[in-house]
Write a protein that holds these residues in place. Sequence first.
Motif, mmCIF file in Angstrom:
data_model
loop_
_atom_site.group_PDB
_atom_site.id
_atom_site.type_symbol
_atom_site.label_atom_id
_atom_site.label_comp_id
_atom_site.label_asym_id
_atom_site.label_seq_id
_atom_site.Cartn_x
_atom_site.Cartn_y
_atom_site.Cartn_z
ATOM 1 N N GLY A 1 14.838 -28.943 -6.526
ATOM 2 C CA GLY A 1 14.116 -27.981 -7.349
ATOM 3 C C GLY A 1 12.950 -28.605 -8.083
ATOM 4 N N ASP B 1 11.561 -32.685 -4.020
ATOM 5 C CA ASP B 1 11.631 -31.946 -2.753
ATOM 6 C C ASP B 1 10.591 -32.457 -1.767
ATOM 7 N N ASN C 1 12.773 -28.265 2.603
ATOM 8 C CA ASN C 1 12.428 -29.001 1.385
ATOM 9 C C ASN C 1 10.948 -28.870 1.044
ATOM 10 N N GLN D 1 8.883 -26.483 2.014
ATOM 11 C CA GLN D 1 8.597 -25.107 1.615
ATOM 12 C C GLN D 1 8.892 -24.911 0.128
ATOM 13 N N ARG D 2 10.007 -25.467 -0.337
ATOM 14 C CA ARG D 2 10.335 -25.355 -1.758
ATOM 15 C C ARG D 2 9.269 -26.025 -2.611
ATOM 16 N N ALA E 1 6.757 -23.992 -5.191
ATOM 17 C CA ALA E 1 6.830 -24.264 -6.627
ATOM 18 C C ALA E 1 5.513 -24.777 -7.182
#
Length: 448
Positions: free
Chosen positions: A71, A76, A95, A97-98, A102
């Motif tokens: 997160g 990530d 990972n 994409q997160r 963000a």
Amino acid sequence: MRTAAILLRRVILLLAIALAPAGAVFAQETIRLANSSDARDLYQQAEILLADGRTFNAYELLRSYEPDLAGDPYFDYLLGVASLDSGRTGEAILNLQRAAAAAPDFAGARLELARAYYESGEYSEARLMFVALLGENPPPAVHDAIRGYINAIDSRSQAAPSQFSPYGEFFAGHDNNANGSTDDQQFLGFALSPENQATKSSFFEVAGGFDWSLPRTSGFGWLLGARASYRENPNADFVDSGIVSGLSGANWRGAAFFGRAAINAYVASRDGDANENYAGIDLLLGRNLNDRWDLSFAVRSGTLRYDDSIQVLDVNRSIVTVMTSYRIAPRARLSFEVIGGSDSEQENGSPYGNSKFGGRVALATPIGEASTLFASAGSLTSDYDGLFFGAAREDQQTSALLQLEYRNVWVDGLTLAPRLRYVDNKSDVDLYTYDRTEIGLLIRWTPK
């Protein structure tokens, strides 16, 4: 491309800062997120391992901290790079994409995500992201590496074989107004026949067809397609219908622009009689504004004809659509359309000429590795030129669709798609006011 990958990895932080001031802010914020000395030490160790090419060691090190630090966009990002370079492409995409979602201004995460798409064979997604990054003036060394990836994708596209995709479908469900008619039993004091009143019915539909793409260069290819379907309504057999349709055209894509031109036609029958046909041309021109936004302009124009007994319905139809599409995530899109057009009546005295205006919003997003959610809602107003039973007519139709698509269920190539569709047509002339709800399950088989 391994040399390019190593070069990208070594200059990735420089690129994040060079592309935009927000990149520098992001770099500071991610360090603040790692407010413990242990986390800062972890990041430094991982960077050293990745720079030295010890990707398996970096992956094992980072993976042990995933429950605590997943997160954090920078964590990530590092785990995504380690996953990718150690051969775990699917894990890397999730990972990265997160991280990119963000921190959209972190160009490094988007660059590695593009590389992950390339390694997984999703070349169209990778190319879109690489082209968008080129437009952000990266440092020369990174520019050359990105260009190398784009050239590799284009070279691969030049050698891409044609793809012939046949399919068969079965669709079954319930329609609370199979004939799309009013709920009223009378109109202007006259009793309406059952065929002109809303009729509930189950339905069964079978269809088959194919899509055929024939690439000729990296940016140009021919398209062919055909489809035949038949729908039966046991409680409303007077609207049983069949349609045979075909399409022939071409699409092209450049660095930022894309387009399509096609001729399409169909012949439709109702209650056993072939009484409707259409032939027209579709043109589309679009541009990738960046790796998130697309803008396109489309024109559809053709002739809609009916048999002699109802040729009063004959019109020439022209529809113009302006659409902007936002890429929420690499495989998720939110689209907005503005629609305008007209039907030009072909028989003197026909009241069916009209002008149209409306809009639609649509969402397509994955909800798992092998499932996708489709949803749309729209409104279209049709203002008719003539009088209907002595009254002016304007219809406003609101429609909505919700569909879940589950791919490769039980066996490869089998798709299950429950679908809900709603139409509400309001009209100044009560005879044309109705609502309709259809719910069903679509089963599609595409041989692999």
